[in-house]
Structures are given as C-alpha cells and as structure tokens.
Design a protein around this motif. Structure first.
Motif, short mmCIF file in Angstrom:
data_model
loop_
_atom_site.label_atom_id
_atom_site.label_comp_id
_atom_site.label_asym_id
_atom_site.label_seq_id
_atom_site.Cartn_x
_atom_site.Cartn_y
_atom_site.Cartn_z
N MET A 1 -12.35 -3.60 -7.26
CA MET A 1 -10.92 -3.85 -7.07
C MET A 1 -10.08 -2.74 -7.72
O MET A 1 -10.42 -2.27 -8.81
N GLU A 2 -8.99 -2.34 -7.03
CA GLU A 2 -8.17 -1.27 -7.56
C GLU A 2 -7.34 -1.80 -8.73
O GLU A 2 -6.77 -2.88 -8.66
N PRO A 4 -4.11 -1.94 -11.06
CA PRO A 4 -2.71 -1.55 -10.91
C PRO A 4 -2.36 -0.45 -11.92
O PRO A 4 -2.91 -0.42 -13.03
N GLN A 30 4.24 -1.28 -0.01
CA GLN A 30 2.87 -1.81 0.07
C GLN A 30 1.85 -0.91 -0.64
O GLN A 30 0.65 -1.17 -0.56
N ASP A 31 2.28 0.13 -1.33
CA ASP A 31 1.35 1.01 -2.03
C ASP A 31 0.37 0.15 -2.86
O ASP A 31 0.81 -0.60 -3.74
N PRO A 32 -0.93 0.23 -2.60
CA PRO A 32 -1.87 -0.63 -3.32
C PRO A 32 -1.79 -0.43 -4.84
O PRO A 32 -2.08 -1.34 -5.60
N GLN A 33 -1.37 0.76 -5.27
CA GLN A 33 -1.28 1.00 -6.72
C GLN A 33 0.08 0.60 -7.30
O GLN A 33 0.32 0.79 -8.48
N LYS A 34 0.94 0.07 -6.46
CA LYS A 34 2.26 -0.45 -6.88
C LYS A 34 3.04 0.56 -7.75
O LYS A 34 3.59 0.24 -8.80
N THR A 473 -1.64 5.80 1.01
CA THR A 473 -2.40 5.72 2.26
C THR A 473 -1.63 4.86 3.25
O THR A 473 -1.18 3.77 2.92
N PRO A 475 -1.61 2.37 6.04
CA PRO A 475 -2.67 1.45 6.45
C PRO A 475 -3.05 1.53 7.92
O PRO A 475 -4.15 1.18 8.29
#
Ligand SMILES: Cc1cc2nc3c(=O)[nH]c(=O)nc-3n(C[C@H](O)[C@H](O)[C@H](O)COP(=O)(O)OP(=O)(O)OC[C@H]3O[C@@H](n4cnc5c(N)ncnc54)[C@H](O)[C@@H]3O)c2cc1C
Length: 481
Positions: A1-2, A4, A30-34, A473, A475
């Motif tokens: 899991m990435e 934050p 929506q950047d997964p790294q917030k 990225t 999506p």
C-alpha cells in the motif's frame, strides 16, 4: 500500500469550471500520494460545464428526464481518445449519435431582416459517415440533384485523399515562415471554390462555430488532423448530458463559486491571487500553484506576463439559442425517408429515445447558422442568421470561442513546448515568450491549450499535461502504464 506523503500539502487554485478546470481539479485531487489541496474557483454562481444545458421533463411518470446539452458536447472516435478514456474511467455512459446534415444555400441578397419565410429548401443532405444512403431532399428535379450529388461526392473524395497524402506546409522558425493556412492549402490542392463555399466551410465552420473567413485563417493542419482522425469514425454524445460528468469530476474538490479573479501575481514562494466576491468586495489569497483554465483573453488580462502572447490568439463570441421556433427549418426529406428516420433504435439505450438527429446548415456565403434538432422538439441554433420568435426561446447564451491561426499556433506551441523542443524555438525569428507553462507556479489549461482544434479533447489533454508535470499518474492514461 502506498504511504501518504507526510510533508505539507501544496495548495492549488484551479480557476474556471469548464471541462478543462474540472478535469485538472479532479486529476490533482485524486493524486494517490495526496500532495495537493485543490480549490476550484468560478466567477459564476454555478459550475459552468453544463450551466446552459436544459432539462427536459420525462414524457411519462416512468420515464427519465432528458438533458439537451447547450452548447453541443458531441465527440467522435479517433480524435477524442483522451476524452473517451476519461469518460470510460469515470463510468460516464455515452452512445453513438448518427447525424443527418442538410445544406441550404441562402440567396446572396437575403438579409436576416427579410425574415425566415423565403428560406429555400436544402440543396443537399449528407448522412454522417454515410451511415445511410444520403436521402434525396425535397427540392429541385432529379437530374439537377444527381449532378450536384455526383459533384459533391467527387470533391469530397478528392479532399479526403488530399488530407491523407498531401501534408500542409509546416512553419520554418529560421525564416519566420508560419505554417500553411487552410485557405492556402485548399487553393493549393485545387479544391473547387463552389464545393468549398457551399459544403466544406458550412460543415466545418459549424464544428468551430465561426465565420467562413475565420475558419480559412485556421492552420490547415488543424482541419486535416481532425478529418484524418475522425474519418469513418462514429459521433457520440453523453447519454444523460454532460451534467452527469460534473459531479464525478467534482467529487471531494473544494468549490468556491462567485469568485472573479482580477490579478494573478507570482511571488517568490507562491502565487497571490486577487479577486472580487459576489458581494463586490475585493480580497486576495496565496496558493503554491495556480491553474488558469480560462480563455486566453481572460488569462492575458489576469496575468500580464503573457499579455503580448495571448492577446494574439483570436477569439469570437458565439450565440447559442435553445428554442422551439421551427420557422427556419424546411422539410429535408420525402415523407418515406422521414418515416425511416423516425424509427428510433431503443435497444441498449434504456428509455432514451435516440435516433438520427438532424443538423440544418444555412449558409449565406460568409456565415453558417446551424440548427440542431434535439429530442423532444427542442432546437439549438448556433450563430443565428434570422430573428427567432422570442416567445419560443427557452434559453440564449453567449460563449467565448477560441479560434486558431498559424501565428497563434506557433505562440501556443512555444508556451507548451517541452525541454527537447526548447532549442528549435530559441532559433525562431518570430518573437516568442520565454515563459513556459508552469513557470512562476502558473499553469494554463483549456480547449485551446494544445496543438489542434479547440474542442473538449484539448481540455482533457491540457489537464493531463499539468498532472504529468506535477508527477501525478493519470489514471486513464494507458500510455503511462
Ligand atoms: C456553440 C459551441 C458548440 C461547441 N460544440 C462542441 C462539441 O460539440 N464538441 C466539442 O468537443 N467541443 C465543442 N465546443 C467547444 C468546447 O465547448 C470548448 O472547447 C470547451 O468547453 C472549452 O472548455 P474550457 O474549460 O477550456 O473553457 P470554458 O468552458 O470557457 O471555461 C472557462 C471558465 O472560466 C470561468 N472564468 C472566466 N473568467 C474568470 C475569472 N476572471 N474568474 C473566475 N472564473 C472565470 C468561466 O466562467 C468558465 O467557467 C463548442 C463550443 C461552443 C461555443
């Protein structure tokens, strides 16, 4: 899991809630790294993407409401690769929409003030993608119509072949020579003027919603690229109207309406924005980054660094009216052909009553009015040439439309150049700005922020470019996988 990111989130103001602003805000949020806190700012008191769309009440209690998109938000396979991928990713339902175009040549002396009573019948009808045999319009004698039909088909074939085999001249930055205009290209390939004036310009100017001369000033590459990519591809529309795209892109994003930006001032460690609120008070805020998803004339006034470059980009105001006044529409077809068209293909489309839609193009030689017959008798007229009965007008709106020219193409490409292209642009004898998208923490997004016709695809491409630049990225970007 990435994991934050623990460092402070960067604050980003995205200005404008058209497709470009919404797509940019969505991608950054929506950047997964917030890493980004996005605030979407809009001068209007509602989100603008579908602000002018019209809700049509259901015909019966079981039926769903329909939405008539104003202005039209159609797209075609091939050209709109990124828009289609974004819709698929968001789960937006869309369907193929065949069109029937009728071409009406208005007499040269016809004035708009002379009213719509003397509008002639269409001289030709064309089915998009030849999805059906072009019907014979209810007009002149068969011999005349056959000759005109053969002539237009031959011209169309010649134009199509040229699009694929004769490239337009590109610019030469050393000599200052700009890329070839559409006008020059059409003369170079000897496309007959009669066909250009009565068929090609009315059709394409209805896509670009501009005058024939403005279209002739476009870079030829825009029109050729559009034609090549959409050749034999279907047209599509969002089944429930673009109003259903808005909440999907807005999900989780902080939205502030009624905020009209007046200044964008880069500071050493961020960007100051000044704005006026709906109550007339002025205020200012600081953000780490600012994305201007507005038209180039507005961006130029907000951010003077770009004034000289962006003010050279042509724009026009387009009037679109939704109404029920049928006075400018002459019957296109013989009764039997009309019956065929009325058969609606309901399968796989739920309760939506979708068949071939008609677009009437009325041209006076310099401008084309387009009248789009939507479901439930609503007509959407763009660039009206004739006055409409006011009591039948449902909604009227003006839109800024960004146009293209060989010079504006060069200026825009220089703003969005990547590092590899830096050298070739520095050789230019045309005065280009050294400012590049993202410099001083300011980004530009919009239908006009790419090298092509100003349509929804440019909105998505420019939003994706900002996300990629910020290390996010996309999506739906299959090329990044
Ligand atoms: C009549 C017509 C028909 C069209 N048909 C099609 C079609 O069928 N298919 C297609 O692909 N494209 C079509 N287009 C083109 C397409 O709609 C546009 O390219 C696209 O909507 C541009 O979106 P945008 O986000 O770049 O800009 P816009 O939609 O213009 O959004 C700019 C936003 O910025 C806001 N704003 C402006 N100034 C300020 C300020 N100072 N402070 C805060 N907010 C501000 C505005 O209110 C607006 O919300 C059509 C266009 C027109 C006019």
């Amino acid at each position: 899991m990435e994991k934050p990111q623990l460092s402070r989130q960067k604050t980003v103001a995205v200005v404008g809630t058209g497709m470009a602003g919404l797509a940019t805000a969505h991608l950054l949020h929506q950047d997964p790294q917030k890493r980004y806190h996005v605030t979407l700012l809009e001068k209007r008191d509602q989100v603008s993407l579908s602000a002018e769309s019209i809700q049509i009440p259901p015909q019966d209690s079981a039926g769903a409401s329909l939405w008539a998109d104003v202005p039209m938000r159609a797209f075609a396979g091939g050209f709109y690769r990124n828009l289609v991928r974004m819709y698929d990713y968001l789960g937006v339902k869309y369907h193929a929409q065949p069109f029937l175009f009728s071409f009406t040549r208005l007499p040269k002396h016809q004035q708009s003030s002379s009213g719509s009573s003397c509008i002639p019948r269409p001289q030709m009808v064309y089915a998009s993608n030849f999805h059906q045999m072009p019907p014979v319009p209810r007009t002149s004698d068969m011999i005349h119509w056959c000759m005109e039909a053969i002539y237009t088909v031959l011209c169309y074939l010649w134009f199509t072949i040229c699009c694929f085999v004769i490239s337009p001249y590109s610019e030469n930055l050393h000599t200052g020579q700009l890329s070839e205009s559409l006008d020059h290209y059409l003369r170079r390939i000897w496309l007959p003027q009669y066909y250009v004036a009565n068929y090609l310009l009315p059709l394409i100017s209805s896509v670009c919603t501009c005058s024939h001369q403005e279209l002739l000033n476009f870079p030829a590459s825009d029109v050729l690229d559009y034609k090549r990519r959409t050749h034999r591809q279907q047209h599509f529309v969002v089944t429930a109207g673009v109003q259903c795209v808005q909440p999907k892109l807005l999900e989780g994003v902080e939205l502030r309406l009624g905020v009209q930006l007046t200044h964008v001032i880069p500071q050493g460690n961020g960007v100051q924005i000044k704005y006026s609120n709906g109550d007339g008070n002025s205020s200012s805020d600081y953000f780490d980054l600012v994305v201007l998803a507005v038209s180039p004339d507005v961006a130029a006034s907000l951010f003077p660094t770009l004034d000289s470059q962006l003010s050279a980009i042509p724009t026009t105001i387009v009037e679109t009216v939704a109404h029920t006044d049928k006075s400018t529409i002459k019957p296109m077809l013989h009764a039997t052909a009309t019956q065929d068209l009325i058969k609606c293909s309901k399968e796989a489309r739920g309760s939506y009553n979708i068949g071939t839609q008609r677009i009437h193009l009325l041209s006076n030689g310099t401008k084309t009015e387009s009248v789009h017959e939507q479901s439930n008798s609503i007509l959407v007229t763009t660039n009206p040439l004739f006055p409409l009965d006011k009591s039948k007008v449902l909604r009227s709106a003006n839109f800024i439309r960004v146009l293209r020219s060989p010079l504006s193409r060069l200026l825009i490409n220089s703003i969005f150049r990547n590092r590899r292209e830096q050298e070739s642009f520095s050789d230019s004898t045309v005065s280009l700005s050294s400012w590049r998208n993202g410099d001083n923490g300011v980004y530009l997004a919009g239908g006009w922020c790419w090298d092509g016709m100003v349509l929804l695809e440019g909105c998505v491409v420019s939003a994706m470019r900002i996300a990629t630049d910020l290390g996010i990225t996309v999506p739906w970007d299959v090329t990044a996988a």
